[in-house]
Design a protein around this motif. Structure first.
Motif, PDB file in Angstrom:
ATOM      1  N   GLN A 190      -6.719   2.750   1.624  1.00  0.00           N
ATOM      2  CA  GLN A 190      -5.398   2.754   0.995  1.00  0.00           C
ATOM      3  C   GLN A 190      -5.524   2.914  -0.512  1.00  0.00           C
ATOM      4  O   GLN A 190      -6.572   2.642  -1.098  1.00  0.00           O
ATOM      5  N   LEU A 191      -4.433   3.385  -1.123  1.00  0.00           N
ATOM      6  CA  LEU A 191      -4.400   3.626  -2.563  1.00  0.00           C
ATOM      7  C   LEU A 191      -3.033   3.251  -3.113  1.00  0.00           C
ATOM      8  O   LEU A 191      -2.018   3.403  -2.417  1.00  0.00           O
TER       9      LEU A 191
ATOM     10  N   ASN B 234      -7.628  -5.692   0.901  1.00  0.00           N
ATOM     11  CA  ASN B 234      -7.961  -4.615  -0.031  1.00  0.00           C
ATOM     12  C   ASN B 234      -8.903  -3.585   0.573  1.00  0.00           C
ATOM     13  O   ASN B 234     -10.030  -3.882   0.955  1.00  0.00           O
TER      14      ASN B 234
ATOM     15  N   GLU C 272      -8.948  -0.401  -1.152  1.00  0.00           N
ATOM     16  CA  GLU C 272      -8.780   0.645  -2.159  1.00  0.00           C
ATOM     17  C   GLU C 272     -10.106   1.148  -2.691  1.00  0.00           C
ATOM     18  O   GLU C 272     -10.172   2.229  -3.272  1.00  0.00           O
TER      19      GLU C 272
ATOM     20  N   ASN D 143      -3.081   6.617  -9.015  1.00  0.00           N
ATOM     21  CA  ASN D 143      -4.505   6.595  -8.736  1.00  0.00           C
ATOM     22  C   ASN D 143      -5.162   7.813  -9.385  1.00  0.00           C
ATOM     23  O   ASN D 143      -4.480   8.685  -9.939  1.00  0.00           O
TER      24      ASN D 143
ATOM     25  N   SER E  10       0.853  -1.192   0.000  1.00  0.00           N
ATOM     26  CA  SER E  10       0.000   0.000   0.000  1.00  0.00           C
ATOM     27  C   SER E  10       0.886   1.238   0.000  1.00  0.00           C
ATOM     28  O   SER E  10       1.500   1.561   1.024  1.00  0.00           O
TER      29      SER E  10
END
Length: 360
Positions: A99-100, A340, A342, A104, A69
């Motif tokens: 999180q990204l 995950n 995101e 992005n 992440s």
């Protein structure tokens, strides 16, 4: 034997408010949340107190990237009503993880600029890039609008009423430009600070004569702080041995003295970050066993990530002669697999240890 994970200490400091906005990926306490991802931002239903059902206030966020992440932030909210902060009650808190990846749709691939804009372009905004509006009072999602001007949004009728009384009644009737209007004090947000961190530095055992005279205390301290002892079961057996070897203190005396000793070098710390380590408890009471920490929704175990210290309360202006927001330790546990998050803000787990009579 593996070394214990390093501990990062967090301290609050005042800074320029623009540095605490989302593009700078801040760690901060108080004010409005600096949301990370724009997808899956929790709505009003997710940010209600589990007891009084009123909107929760943003308490703090910790920017904490980890393997897998590139951007990762943990958000903590709590109820403003002192009546909800009863001993043993955690329904007045909520923790989220988001999180990204580095590439992005919201932020530049490159680091944020060091020089802040001077043209006002960095002013707080109540609209996300994706078009969603934020509450003018708390900075959370605002699906409701003023029915008269349709220019401001709110998360709830309660916050709409707060803003109406504080300022919007006048601005709305006069049809003023709200974009340039200074925000009033709604008496809802906590004071805003940046959280800065530095590694914890521990004294060598050889430098402390008192420790050399009390090997039993050292042994228990090592177990409590490095994770050699489990969260509650091993603590009980260690303390029984310690009582026979050392000063015949009670369990709470031992743990509280270890707590005081550990924070003595940096008494202003408001946060301790140590993902995969162990919390530093103030008391031997209400310490969770391993099965008290629920698994993540993905099925993986959760591990300790950070704790909020009682020193933060000194900066929040919540003291009162009657009931007040209070805690000894707020310990946050997150998914060991960092599953995950995101496309959502995933709920994580908080354990609250309350102040007890012996811990004073």
């Amino acid at each position: 034997m593996a070394a214990a994970p390093a501990v990062e200490l967090g301290f609050v400091q005042e800074t320029e408010s623009l540095r605490l906005l989302s593009p700078h990926f801040p760690s901060k306490a108080g004010g409005r949340p600096a949301w990370l991802g724009e997808v899956g931002v929790p709505g009003p239903e997710s940010l209600q107190c589990g007891l009084c059902l009123k909107p929760l206030a943003f308490l703090l966020q910790v920017y904490a990237p980890c393997p897998g992440s590139f951007h990762r932030t943990l958000f903590l909210f709590c109820c403003r009503s002192p009546q909800c902060h009863r001993v043993g009650e955690t329904g007045c808190f909520k923790v989220f993880r988001n999180q990204l990846p580095r590439k992005n749709d919201t932020y530049s691939y490159d680091p944020p600029p060091e020089v802040l804009p001077s043209d006002g372009s960095g002013s707080p905004s109540f609209k996300l890039k994706c078009g969603l509006s934020l509450c003018r009072v708390c900075g959370c999602l605002g699906p409701k609008q003023c029915s008269k001007c349709h220019k401001v949004s709110y998360c709830s009728k309660e916050h709409q009423l707060l803003d109406w009384k504080a300022q919007h009644k006048k601005l709305c009737s006069e049809q003023q430009d709200l974009s340039n209007a200074a925000l009033p004090d709604h008496n809802f947000l906590f004071p805003e600070y940046e959280i800065v961190t530095e590694p914890e530095e521990l004294e060598s055992d050889s430098e402390n004569d008192d420790d050399e005279e009390q090997p039993g205390v050292d042994k228990a301290a090592d177990g409590l702080m490095s994770g050699e002892a489990s969260l509650s079961d091993n603590l009980t057996s260690d303390v029984k041995d310690l009582e026979a070897m050392a000063r015949h203190e009670s369990t709470d005396d031992v743990v509280f003295n270890l707590f005081k000793k550990r924070i003595a070098a940096e008494p202003d710390q408001v946060l301790r970050y140590c993902r995969g380590g162990e919390p530093l408890w103030m008391s031997a009471q209400n310490v969770p066993a391993a099965n008290d920490i629920p698994d993540c929704q993905c099925g993986a175990k959760r591990v300790f990530e950070f704790q909020v210290m009682p020193q933060l309360l000194n900066h929040l202006k919540v003291d009162s002669l009657g009931e007040s927001i209070d805690w000894a330790i707020l310990a946050v546990f997150t998914c060991i697999n960092n599953c995950n998050a995101e496309k959502d803000y995933l709920v994580e787990f908080l354990w609250k240890q309350d102040v007890v009579d012996s811990a004073v």
